[in-house]
Design an enzyme around this catalytic site. Structure first.
Site, short mmCIF file in Angstrom:
data_model
loop_
_atom_site.label_atom_id
_atom_site.label_comp_id
_atom_site.label_asym_id
_atom_site.label_seq_id
_atom_site.Cartn_x
_atom_site.Cartn_y
_atom_site.Cartn_z
N LYS A 159 -16.33 -20.66 76.52
CA LYS A 159 -15.45 -20.50 75.35
C LYS A 159 -14.02 -20.54 75.88
O LYS A 159 -13.40 -19.51 76.14
CB LYS A 159 -15.79 -19.17 74.66
N1 PPE Z 1 -19.56 -22.74 68.20
C1 PPE Z 1 -18.22 -22.66 68.38
C2 PPE Z 1 -17.45 -23.88 68.74
C3 PPE Z 1 -17.61 -21.41 68.20
O1 PPE Z 1 -16.28 -21.32 68.39
C4 PPE Z 1 -18.37 -20.29 67.84
C5 PPE Z 1 -17.72 -18.95 67.64
C6 PPE Z 1 -19.77 -20.44 67.67
C7 PPE Z 1 -20.32 -21.69 67.88
C8 PPE Z 1 -20.66 -19.29 67.34
O2 PPE Z 1 -20.81 -18.43 68.43
P1 PPE Z 1 -21.07 -16.87 68.24
O3 PPE Z 1 -19.84 -16.27 67.68
O4 PPE Z 1 -21.40 -16.38 69.61
O5 PPE Z 1 -22.22 -16.73 67.31
N2 PPE Z 1 -16.40 -19.01 67.14
C9 PPE Z 1 -15.56 -17.85 67.20
C10 PPE Z 1 -14.11 -18.19 66.95
C11 PPE Z 1 -13.73 -18.49 65.55
C12 PPE Z 1 -12.23 -18.63 65.40
O6 PPE Z 1 -11.79 -19.24 64.42
O7 PPE Z 1 -11.48 -18.10 66.21
C13 PPE Z 1 -16.07 -16.74 66.30
O8 PPE Z 1 -16.88 -16.98 65.43
O9 PPE Z 1 -15.65 -15.60 66.52
#
Ligand code: PPE
Length: 308
Positions: A159
């Site tokens: 990330k």
């Molecule tokens: N894919 C991406 C590209 C992504 O950024 C997130 C989280 C996910 C999948 C889902 O991952 P998880 O949160 O572990 O279930 N994105 C984070 C950032 C959003 C933002 O706008 O800043 C979030 O959901 O916190």
């Protein structure tokens, strides 16, 4: 939506007032995207605020730092404790937590390894990511003309701040086209994920989602959905998904920390199923929100209570 300031930011081990948590404009992260971060939610429960899957998020943060060659001077346990203490100090009942590790100020040039590794934890109150009605009514989305990053050009499992430029291209284009959010295809043309969420399809009572390694973030919400769906007796297929499967699916939904579980009611203007939240999406939401808010037993040990 402008963020509402909290009182304190945890900054390199100290609590600093929100308005004083500043860095130098020549910091490496600002110029080259040299940062790794997490998005975590704490939910209000009858036993006070509880953080959803805190160890998994702290572990992923350290994994992202490792991928970026950023040595971190805190252990996973220390990071978890710092997050809990930040929530306590800011007095949140529920919040969104943003830990960020970045390269600070020392030298210019792409290789930032002489720049100090710094860390902050911010907490804010954040409502529904895709709008207040999205959880029930669903959102309209479009497949992006931008591709998710190639596996050989980036590290989707990390990330990493700089990688979110792709996500920004996707979501800006989607909004310009009148959609709430975008779905990204990988470089081979298979369905990958949203700009900030993983994606699930329901077809004939089975769930489909792109496998880890296919230009997705290994989402912690994705993992929770897979666990809950299997418990409910649904088969979950982690496999290649062709774009047209989106159109013919019975249900499609996003899963992510910020987006939680958000139904999708159309893709590229094609109505999904009956055009509103489907029954399996609803069941998964009920289970997910039941557990996160302490109303359904936390049988997987997913909650860390902020006040012990
Ligand atoms: N894919 C991406 C590209 C992504 O950024 C997130 C989280 C996910 C999948 C889902 O991952 P998880 O949160 O572990 O279930 N994105 C984070 C950032 C959003 C933002 O706008 O800043 C979030 O959901 O916190």
């Amino acid at each position: 939506m402008p963020m509402k300031a909290s009182k304190w930011i945890w900054f390199d081990g100290e609590f600093v007032p929100w308005e004083d948590a500043k860095i130098h404009v020549m910091s490496h992260a600002l110029h080259y995207g040299t940062s790794v971060f997490e998005g975590i939610r704490a939910y209000s429960t009858p036993k006070g605020p509880a953080v959803f899957r805190l160890p998994e998020h702290a572990r992923r943060l350290l994994n992202s730092a490792k991928i970026m060659r950023m040595p971190v001077s805190y252990s996973q346990e220390e990071i978890e404790e710092a997050i809990l203490e930040t929530i306590r100090r800011n007095g949140h009942e529920s919040c969104y937590i943003r830990p960020l590790i970045f390269r600070g100020y020392d030298s210019l040039g792409v290789d930032g390894r002489s720049c100090p590794v710094q860390m902050i934890i911010g907490t804010i109150e954040w409502g529904r990511y895709l709008g207040p009605e999205a959880i029930e009514k669903g959102v309209d989305v479009g497949v992006s003309s931008w591709r998710r990053m190639a596996p050989s050009a980036s590290a989707a499992l990390g990330k990493i701040g700089g990688q979110y430029v792709t996500s920004q291209f996707m979501v800006m284009e989607a909004k310009a086209n009148g959609y709430t959010e975008a779905i990204g295809l990988d470089i081979y043309g298979y369905v990958s994920e949203g700009s900030g969420e993983n994606l699930f399809l329901v077809y004939e009572g089975e769930l489909y989602t792109a496998p880890v390694g296919q230009s997705i973030l290994a989402g912690i919400t994705r993992d929770s959905v897979i666990t809950l769906a299997k418990e409910m007796g649904y088969n979950v297929r982690e496999q290649l998904i062709a774009r047209e499967m989106l159109y013919t699916a019975d249900e499609v939904f996003f899963a992510g920390t910020a987006a939680e579980i958000t139904p999708i009611k159309s893709v590229d203007g094609v109505q999904i199923g009956p055009g509103h939240r489907g029954p399996i999406t609803k069941r998964l939401q009920e289970e997910f929100f039941g557990i996160t808010t302490g109303k359904i037993e936390d049988r997987h040990g997913w909650l860390t209570y902020v006040n012990g």
